[in-house]
Design a protein around this motif. Structure first.
Motif, PDB file in Angstrom:
ATOM      1  N   GLY A 361       0.796  -1.221   0.000  1.00 50.42           N
ATOM      2  CA  GLY A 361       0.000   0.000   0.000  1.00 50.42           C
ATOM      3  C   GLY A 361       0.825   1.266   0.000  1.00 50.42           C
ATOM      4  N   VAL A 362       2.109   1.162  -0.361  1.00 56.25           N
ATOM      5  CA  VAL A 362       2.997   2.324  -0.434  1.00 56.25           C
ATOM      6  C   VAL A 362       3.055   2.815  -1.874  1.00 56.25           C
ATOM      7  N   THR A 363       2.843   4.119  -2.062  1.00 61.35           N
ATOM      8  CA  THR A 363       2.882   4.721  -3.397  1.00 61.35           C
ATOM      9  C   THR A 363       4.269   5.299  -3.656  1.00 61.35           C
ATOM     10  N   TRP A 364       4.861   4.918  -4.771  1.00 66.46           N
ATOM     11  CA  TRP A 364       6.189   5.401  -5.154  1.00 66.46           C
ATOM     12  C   TRP A 364       6.024   6.525  -6.169  1.00 66.46           C
ATOM     13  N   VAL A 365       6.623   7.677  -5.889  1.00 66.60           N
ATOM     14  CA  VAL A 365       6.462   8.868  -6.734  1.00 66.60           C
ATOM     15  C   VAL A 365       7.839   9.369  -7.172  1.00 66.60           C
TER      16      VAL A 365
END
Length: 536
Positions: A361-365
């Motif tokens: 559930g971690v978003t990489w930007v």
């Protein structure tokens, strides 16, 4: 309901540009053109010079580049010669025209002296602009930060409205490529050209580059290693306004003293629109609405921005500025037409680009384009309530004559978080026998020991300026855990272990990329590869 301007044209009235003859295809026949700098802009300029009939001497000190004879395979008449490495500057004496790529400073190759002596020395941007048809409306976008995104949004608005538009310049495709296309196919000109313009492209005053709309988004210290002072930097940036007059429009930030002083010397009688006040544009961030009031072009309108999908609240302002710029071009697009494009706007790669959401559930930007503190500040504040593990580092930039790096300005978006932990180089050197996994576990355990509650934002420093960033933040009382990694891969390893479900891992380095990577694109792609593979 949207109010539309009386000057704006309805889309049903198709915009049909009147094709006017540009320069003859072989106007440089019998002349010698020296191209200095053979990256993308230089190669494109060489193609254009050859198409204009010139003989080309291509020069670059980088001996690892391929000679243009190997890349421009259709040139077989002996009009092209490449010299890589050191060369005799007397070769310039034989050239009728010298075209300078933006990556080449005027202090190199004695170019400044040649320019002062009266030699014909021209930028790649101006060389291309000489060929563009008069029917092509040019929108120029410059500024320290945000110019790639605004140019991209403007191009998307135009193309979605069926206006044949070139988008490039400092962004991606050199303007010489567009000029080359127009020269080969004069009956199919671009109706509009959205050109991102860097200060490097404006170092040589332009004669032919004459936009219909020029935008300066902001102006903060950057590239001072090349321009030496903010006065020089602002003067060069404001050259984008040099040929504005009459119904042409300058869109400028309100209250910037550098710009105020610089534009005073131009004395143009163009129309001015301001970012943040009227006549110009104001953006209501809470309501997500842009308000336009520009009497000079009969514009009094509102543009809803709530349909935007691009990451970052700062993109509301970017979209609004792009919309005003497009309307200012007067190519048959009104606010209603632009409104239909808002949900389709996509920021360019490496600008707050969502890479993916992992299984935790971690978003990489990827915000690798954030090569200075102001850009990183915008990325951080644009996350809203999202919590992030932030990756900072690379080669920092000098912001003033005192050698300030400006990282203290990042304290503000970080001030609600507490706990600083530093894993110094000395510790790693003293414990070089430990595996990376043990070092990571040690770092995380140190964080837990120093924080009574789980912190929601971490800063990881990597690259040649990692220690400098860490020291600056610490001296200004940063309230976040800070670790230092030796490279981006190590930084991602730490970030992966720290992030919690719902968090963001944000690469927004606030530094140039030239310590570990070729450019910010190279850095961003490497980060994306690590993010997707998770094998770090």
């Amino acid at each position: 309901m949207l109010a539309t301007s009386g000057r704006s044209l309805i889309l049903e009235r198709e915009f049909r540009p009147k094709i006017e003859a540009s320069i003859p295809k072989h106007d440089l026949q019998g002349q010698s053109v020296a191209i200095v700098g053979l990256r993308k802009s230089g190669v494109a300029a060489a193609k254009l010079a050859l198409a204009r009939g010139a003989s080309v001497l291509a020069l670059d000190q980088n001996e690892t580049l391929k000679p243009l004879e190997q890349t421009l395979l259709n040139v077989k008449d002996g009009r092209l010669k490449t010299i890589l490495g050191c060369f005799d500057h007397e070769l310039f004496d034989e050239a009728d025209l010298i075209v300078v790529s933006p990556g080449v400073a005027l202090e190199n190759y004695c170019l400044a002296s040649l320019l002062q002596s009266g030699k014909r020395v021209i930028s790649e941007l101006d060389f291309a602009a000489e060929v563009l048809p008069r029917c092509t409306k040019v929108l120029a976008v410059t500024g320290t930060n945000g110019k790639s995104t605004v140019a991209t949004f403007a191009g998307q608005m135009l193309n979605h409205s069926n206006i044949r538009t070139f988008v490039g310049g400092n962004l991606g495709i050199p303007l010489s490529e567009a000029a080359f296309e127009c020269l080969l196919s004069p009956q199919e000109p671009y109706q509009a050209a959205v050109v991102e313009v860097s200060s490097y492209q404006l170092e040589i005053p332009n004669k032919f580059f004459s936009p219909s709309v020029s935008v300066i988004l902001n102006l903060t210290p950057d590239h001072l290693e090349r321009h030496k002072s903010m006065t020089n930097y602002s003067t060069i940036k404001c050259r984008v306004l040099s040929h504005l007059s009459g119904r042409k429009i300058a869109i400028l930030p309100m209250g910037n003293p550098y710009i105020t002083d610089a534009i005073a010397s131009h004395g143009n009688e163009c129309m001015f629109a301001w970012i943040g006040t009227y006549p110009g544009i104001k953006v209501d961030m809470e309501q997500k609405v842009a308000n336009f009031n520009v009497p000079g072009i009969g514009l009094l309108s509102q543009l809803p921005l709530d349909a935007m999908k691009a990451v970052g609240t700062h993109n509301y302002s970017n979209a609004a500025i792009a919309a005003l710029s497009v309307i200012g071009l007067d190519v048959g697009i009104d606010i209603a037409a632009i409104s239909s494009t808002i949900d389709r706007l996509k920021a360019p790669p490496h600008r707050m680009q969502i890479v993916h959401e992992d299984g935790y559930g971690v978003t990489w930007v990827d915000d690798s384009k954030a090569t200075n503190v102001e850009a990183t500040y915008a990325g951080l504040t644009g996350l809203g309530e999202k919590k992030a593990v932030v990756l900072l580092g690379g080669r920092s930039k000098m912001l003033d004559a005192q050698g300030s790096n400006g990282f203290e300005h990042l304290i503000e978006p970080l001030k609600y978080h507490r706990g600083v932990v530093t894993v110094s180089d000395s510790f790693l050197q003293q414990h070089s026998h430990l595996t990376e996994a043990v070092k990571i576990i040690f770092s995380i355990n140190m964080i837990c020991a120093w924080t009574h509650t789980s912190s929601s934002l971490f800063a990881i420093k990597f690259g040649s300026s990692g220690a400098l960033i860490q020291d600056t933040l610490s001296s200004y009382g940063v309230a976040i855990p800070c670790l230092r990694a030796k490279d981006l891969k190590g930084a991602v390893s730490l970030a992966k272990n720290m992030a919690k479900p719902g968090d963001v891992i944000l690469l927004s380095p606030a530094c140039a990329s030239f310590d570990e990577f070729i450019n910010f694109e190279h850095r961003g792609k490497f980060f994306q590869k690590l993010a997707v593979s998770m094998k770090v």
